[in-house]
Structures are given as structure tokens and as C-alpha cells.
Write a protein that holds these residues in place. Structure first.
Motif, PDB file in Angstrom:
ATOM      1  N   GLU A  40      -8.799 -42.106 -14.687  1.00  0.00           N
ATOM      2  CA  GLU A  40      -7.967 -40.972 -15.080  1.00  0.00           C
ATOM      3  C   GLU A  40      -7.440 -40.968 -16.422  1.00  0.00           C
ATOM      4  O   GLU A  40      -7.230 -41.833 -17.036  1.00  0.00           O
ATOM      5  CB  GLU A  40      -6.971 -41.094 -14.009  1.00  0.00           C
ATOM      6  CG  GLU A  40      -5.771 -40.108 -13.911  1.00  0.00           C
ATOM      7  CD  GLU A  40      -4.717 -39.991 -13.136  1.00  0.00           C
ATOM      8  OE1 GLU A  40      -3.856 -39.250 -13.118  1.00  0.00           O
ATOM      9  OE2 GLU A  40      -4.713 -41.133 -12.009  1.00  0.00           O
ATOM     10  N   GLU A  41      -7.421 -39.645 -16.919  1.00  0.00           N
ATOM     11  CA  GLU A  41      -6.930 -39.517 -18.489  1.00  0.00           C
ATOM     12  C   GLU A  41      -5.566 -39.200 -18.145  1.00  0.00           C
ATOM     13  O   GLU A  41      -5.147 -38.278 -17.587  1.00  0.00           O
ATOM     14  CB  GLU A  41      -7.781 -38.569 -19.009  1.00  0.00           C
ATOM     15  CG  GLU A  41      -9.219 -38.692 -19.154  1.00  0.00           C
ATOM     16  CD  GLU A  41      -9.975 -37.572 -19.900  1.00  0.00           C
ATOM     17  OE1 GLU A  41      -9.337 -36.468 -20.186  1.00  0.00           O
ATOM     18  OE2 GLU A  41     -10.973 -37.586 -20.011  1.00  0.00           O
ATOM     19  N   LEU A  42      -4.656 -40.255 -18.897  1.00  0.00           N
ATOM     20  CA  LEU A  42      -3.131 -39.731 -18.894  1.00  0.00           C
ATOM     21  C   LEU A  42      -2.794 -39.506 -20.204  1.00  0.00           C
ATOM     22  O   LEU A  42      -2.891 -40.291 -21.290  1.00  0.00           O
ATOM     23  CB  LEU A  42      -2.461 -41.139 -18.303  1.00  0.00           C
ATOM     24  CG  LEU A  42      -2.882 -41.439 -16.762  1.00  0.00           C
ATOM     25  CD1 LEU A  42      -2.133 -42.903 -16.578  1.00  0.00           C
ATOM     26  CD2 LEU A  42      -2.348 -40.371 -15.867  1.00  0.00           C
ATOM     27  N   SER A  43      -1.908 -38.439 -20.403  1.00  0.00           N
ATOM     28  CA  SER A  43      -1.232 -38.101 -21.718  1.00  0.00           C
ATOM     29  C   SER A  43      -0.219 -39.250 -21.839  1.00  0.00           C
ATOM     30  O   SER A  43       0.371 -39.823 -20.916  1.00  0.00           O
ATOM     31  CB  SER A  43      -0.703 -36.953 -21.874  1.00  0.00           C
ATOM     32  OG  SER A  43       0.402 -36.732 -20.801  1.00  0.00           O
ATOM     33  N   TRP A  44      -0.096 -39.620 -23.331  1.00  0.00           N
ATOM     34  CA  TRP A  44       0.954 -40.641 -23.381  1.00  0.00           C
ATOM     35  C   TRP A  44       2.414 -40.453 -23.035  1.00  0.00           C
ATOM     36  O   TRP A  44       3.021 -41.200 -22.429  1.00  0.00           O
ATOM     37  CB  TRP A  44       0.947 -40.952 -24.875  1.00  0.00           C
ATOM     38  CG  TRP A  44      -0.265 -41.647 -25.526  1.00  0.00           C
ATOM     39  CD1 TRP A  44      -1.212 -41.211 -26.114  1.00  0.00           C
ATOM     40  CD2 TRP A  44      -0.448 -43.033 -24.945  1.00  0.00           C
ATOM     41  NE1 TRP A  44      -2.044 -42.255 -26.343  1.00  0.00           N
ATOM     42  CE2 TRP A  44      -1.662 -43.550 -25.542  1.00  0.00           C
ATOM     43  CE3 TRP A  44       0.450 -44.159 -24.362  1.00  0.00           C
ATOM     44  CZ2 TRP A  44      -1.974 -44.579 -25.268  1.00  0.00           C
ATOM     45  CZ3 TRP A  44      -0.261 -45.140 -24.172  1.00  0.00           C
ATOM     46  CH2 TRP A  44      -1.414 -45.626 -24.614  1.00  0.00           C
ATOM     47  N   GLU A  45       2.508 -38.928 -22.734  1.00  0.00           N
ATOM     48  CA  GLU A  45       3.732 -38.626 -21.969  1.00  0.00           C
ATOM     49  C   GLU A  45       4.042 -39.011 -20.604  1.00  0.00           C
ATOM     50  O   GLU A  45       5.077 -39.455 -20.023  1.00  0.00           O
ATOM     51  CB  GLU A  45       3.968 -37.150 -21.952  1.00  0.00           C
ATOM     52  CG  GLU A  45       4.283 -36.557 -23.481  1.00  0.00           C
ATOM     53  CD  GLU A  45       3.229 -36.343 -24.373  1.00  0.00           C
ATOM     54  OE1 GLU A  45       2.033 -36.620 -23.902  1.00  0.00           O
ATOM     55  OE2 GLU A  45       3.296 -36.177 -25.459  1.00  0.00           O
ATOM     56  N   ASN A  46       2.964 -39.220 -19.906  1.00  0.00           N
ATOM     57  CA  ASN A  46       2.667 -39.598 -18.654  1.00  0.00           C
ATOM     58  C   ASN A  46       1.968 -41.115 -18.461  1.00  0.00           C
ATOM     59  O   ASN A  46       1.576 -41.512 -17.391  1.00  0.00           O
ATOM     60  CB  ASN A  46       1.818 -38.759 -17.621  1.00  0.00           C
ATOM     61  CG  ASN A  46       2.071 -37.465 -17.831  1.00  0.00           C
ATOM     62  OD1 ASN A  46       3.483 -37.076 -17.584  1.00  0.00           O
ATOM     63  ND2 ASN A  46       1.349 -36.249 -18.045  1.00  0.00           N
TER      64      ASN A  46
ATOM     65  N   ALA B  47      -8.971 -40.718  -9.828  1.00  0.00           N
ATOM     66  CA  ALA B  47     -10.373 -40.601 -10.529  1.00  0.00           C
ATOM     67  C   ALA B  47     -10.675 -39.308 -10.971  1.00  0.00           C
ATOM     68  O   ALA B  47     -10.512 -38.381 -10.153  1.00  0.00           O
ATOM     69  CB  ALA B  47     -11.636 -41.327  -9.992  1.00  0.00           C
ATOM     70  N   ASN B  48     -11.360 -39.022 -12.251  1.00  0.00           N
ATOM     71  CA  ASN B  48     -11.990 -37.848 -12.537  1.00  0.00           C
ATOM     72  C   ASN B  48     -13.312 -37.507 -11.625  1.00  0.00           C
ATOM     73  O   ASN B  48     -13.433 -38.254 -10.979  1.00  0.00           O
ATOM     74  CB  ASN B  48     -12.168 -37.798 -13.979  1.00  0.00           C
ATOM     75  CG  ASN B  48     -13.272 -38.783 -14.540  1.00  0.00           C
ATOM     76  OD1 ASN B  48     -13.719 -39.406 -13.663  1.00  0.00           O
ATOM     77  ND2 ASN B  48     -13.624 -39.045 -15.874  1.00  0.00           N
ATOM     78  N   ALA B  49     -13.930 -36.433 -12.037  1.00  0.00           N
ATOM     79  CA  ALA B  49     -14.834 -36.067 -11.313  1.00  0.00           C
ATOM     80  C   ALA B  49     -16.357 -36.990 -11.173  1.00  0.00           C
ATOM     81  O   ALA B  49     -16.868 -37.249 -10.257  1.00  0.00           O
ATOM     82  CB  ALA B  49     -15.713 -34.847 -11.750  1.00  0.00           C
ATOM     83  N   GLN B  50     -16.196 -37.892 -12.220  1.00  0.00           N
ATOM     84  CA  GLN B  50     -17.471 -39.010 -12.444  1.00  0.00           C
ATOM     85  C   GLN B  50     -17.046 -40.297 -11.902  1.00  0.00           C
ATOM     86  O   GLN B  50     -17.739 -40.974 -11.357  1.00  0.00           O
ATOM     87  CB  GLN B  50     -17.685 -39.150 -13.873  1.00  0.00           C
ATOM     88  CG  GLN B  50     -18.480 -37.972 -14.632  1.00  0.00           C
ATOM     89  CD  GLN B  50     -17.461 -37.003 -15.191  1.00  0.00           C
ATOM     90  OE1 GLN B  50     -16.103 -37.208 -15.184  1.00  0.00           O
ATOM     91  NE2 GLN B  50     -17.974 -35.791 -15.478  1.00  0.00           N
TER      92      GLN B  50
END
Length: 342
Positions: free
Chosen positions: A264-270, A257-260
Motif C-alpha cells: 500500500e502506498e502511503l503519503s508521508w502525511e498518512n 494492498a494495491n491492485a497487484q
């Protein structure tokens, strides 16, 4: 699920991605209320003083049961299922082609005053002309009113009492109960066959999902939402719906998870960071749908995508028993039919 306009809040895109929380934007001059308030068409009738304690712990009190109700679209749709109609809505209500947004449920949007259709919009002057008795919305973070813009919040809240109900930090069953509690206070008949049958059907669907999850404990489910640049992988415990599914035994991917804490933000490469057998994708108009992702190689290569095991997620459920039952049944069916591909 959140995002923020301030460091202490969630980012707008992220917030919308996760399914959660904070309001931004619109402005106006507050207008006074009118003594000549017209009936909104709700099931409520005058029956003396009205009180209700919302999920902020705020005790609301008016001289009579509110009739001129304005609500966040999804919340209004839930009240509608209980026979309580609102005069105005704010939040996703109408799509670009003029059709009803998924969050409008069974409401006839042509009969509603739409105060804002997208994030940051809220026509306060128009709101004042409705002579509101009550404003109702969701809450994804404590005291943050969903789709009520921070910039005009003070003016909006001067015009009528507001009720906020959790869409996070409680499970789906609790969220449903609280909308039913509010509807009852406004005049809904919760002893009717329509209500009791809907609740029984919900409980049956919950039992089905529990059985499906128990029969296939190795099926891993990823909760996703897509934008042009990012795949958002959501944390199941943070939203009322997925928390409930997890409590029923669904085996979810647990992203970092992010700070909030919401996703989780994943780039499309990931996008292939997590292994999943079933992917639930955000069905809201603010998110890219799977049909728009076919040009992204990492998406097309995901085992669940190749296996055709991608299902819609109703990220902001309409919290009535009638609307939540199909959500449970659809996920149960997806798990029942899923093959282990990860």
C-alpha cells in the motif's frame, strides 16, 4: 514487490519498493555465441548432458554443465555461497562510491563483468561477448524475469537458456531449496560440512524466531520501504521472506494492498495509518534509509521510531542458508527485545 511499465505490471518505483519483479529496458544487436567458451570458475565440471527444470516449469537442457553463467546479482551471490561462480551479473552490484552493493554478498565485484547496475540497464552486446551458457534470475511474477529489460528480452534470451526462480509466491525455505537445487545441478557439493552446517544453523535460527514470536504475540511488525514522497507498507504473504516469518508466527501489520497485491502506498502525511511496535525498513540502495527520514515529522512521531525499534529488512535476500540465517536471528532479536508501544 512490484510496479509496472505496463498497466498489467507493477510500477517501477513500487516494484522496487516492494521487492519484486519486472524488467525494463536496454537494447542491442544480438551476437552469435562462440565455440571457445572459457570456464567461469564454477565448481561444475563437464559430466555429460545437463538438465534443470526452473520455476516457470521450463525444462532446460544443454550438452554439458553450464560454465559461463550470467545471473542477477543477488542470485549470483547465492550461487557463490555454494561454490558456483558466475562471469557476469546484472542488477545492483556497485554503489555510487564504487563499493559492493548489499546484494553482491561475498562476491569480489572487481572480478565480475557488470552488464547493468540499475533498473533498465542490460548491455546485451557485452553479454554476447561472454559466450553465455546460462542466464539465471529471480521471478516475482509468473514469467517476468527480474532485471531483464522487456525492450531487449527477446535478444537476450536468444543467446543462452534462462532459468527463473521464484522470490515470491513461495516461502523462504522453498526459495532456499530451489537455489540449492540449481547449485547442485551446476556442481555444488551439498553433502559438504559447509552446506550441512549452514542449513542446520538456519533451522536453529528459524526455531528461535518461532519461539520469539510465540513469546510476544502482541508485538506488531510493519514492513516498510521509503521514497521521498511515499512510505510503502508491504503485504507479508507476497514475498518469500516475510511469508516465511508469518508462517513462523510473526504478527505483521496487514496493509490494504494495491491492485497487484504487494503493498500500500502511503503519503508521508498518512505514515501513521497503521500501529506498529517494530518497523522493518528496506535496506536496498534504491530505498531511502531511516537516517534520511528524520526531517519527516510523521516518521519521527511513529511510536516504533521513538522507541528505537526500527530494524533493517533485507528485502531481496541472498537465498543461501548462510545469508538467510542472520536475517532470522536479527528479527528474532528485535522481537525478543521489543516493547509494546503501539
Amino acid at each position: 514487490m512490484p510496479s509496472s511499465t505496463r498497466a498489467s505490471q507493477l510500477s517501477r518505483r513500487g516494484l522496487l519498493a516492494a521487492g519484486g519483479v519486472i524488467g525494463i529496458g536496454a537494447a542491442l544487436t544480438a551476437c552469435g555465441g562462440s565455440d571457445d567458451k572459457k570456464k567461469s570458475g564454477s565448481a561444475a565440471e563437464d559430466s555429460g548432458p545437463w538438465t534443470f527444470t526452473d520455476d516457470r516449469g521450463t525444462k532446460l537442457s544443454t550438452k554439458s554443465t553450464p560454465k559461463n553463467i550470467v545471473a542477477f546479482t543477488g542470485t549470483a551471490a547465492a550461487l557463490f555461497d555454494y561454490g558456483i561462480e558466475v562471469k557476469g551479473v546484472f542488477g545492483p552490484t556497485k554503489t555510487a562510491d564504487g563499493k559492493a552493493d548489499v546484494q553482491a554478498g561475498d562476491m569480489d565485484i572487481a572480478k565480475l563483468t557488470i552488464l547493468g547496475n540499475v533498473w533498465g540497464e542490460f548491455n546485451v552486446e557485452k553479454y554476447a561477448t561472454l559466450a553465455p551458457d546460462l542466464l539465471v534470475t529471480d521471478m516475482w511474477q509468473k514469467d517476468a524475469l527480474w532485471y531483464v529489460p522487456d525492450e531487449s528480452k527477446a535478444k537476450i534470451l536468444k543467446l543462452a537458456p534462462s532459468a527463473a526462480l521464484w522470490a515470491a509466491e513461495v516461502n523462504m525455505a522453498k526459495a532456499l531449496q530451489r537455489r540449492a537445487d540449481l547449485a547442485k545441478s551446476l556442481g555444488a557439493d551439498l553433502t559438504s560440512a559447509k552446506f550441512t552446517d549452514a542449513k542446520a544453523a538456519f533451522e536453529k535460527a528459524a526455531a528461535r524466531l518461532r519461539a520469539a514470536a510465540k513469546s510476544k504475540p502482541d508485538i506488531k511488525v510493519l514492513i516498510g520501504s521509503a521514497s521521498k514522497d511515499l512510505l510503502y507498507a508491504s503485504v507479508p504473504k507476497m514475498s518469500a521472506d516475510t511469508l516465511y516469518f508469518q508462517e513462523l508466527g510473526v504478527n505483521f501489520v496487514e496493509p490494504k494492498a494495491n491492485a497487484q497485491g504487494f503493498f500500500e502506498e502511503l503519503s508521508w502525511e498518512n505514515a501513521d495509518k497503521y500501529k506498529a511496535d517494530v518497523i522493518m525498513m528496506d535496506n536496498r540502495s534504491s530505498a531511502l534509509q531511516p537516517s534520511a527520514l528524520t526531517s519527516k515529522p510523521t516518521w519521527a512521531a511513529l511510536p516504533a521510531v521513538k522507541a528505537g525499534q526500527v530494524v533493517p529488512r533485507t528485502t531481496e535476500p541472498i537465498y543461501s542458508y548462510a545469508k538467510c540465517t542472520p536475517i532470522l536471528d536479527d528479527l528474532a532479536k528485535a522481537i525478543e527485545n521489543a516493547k509494546k508501544v503501539s
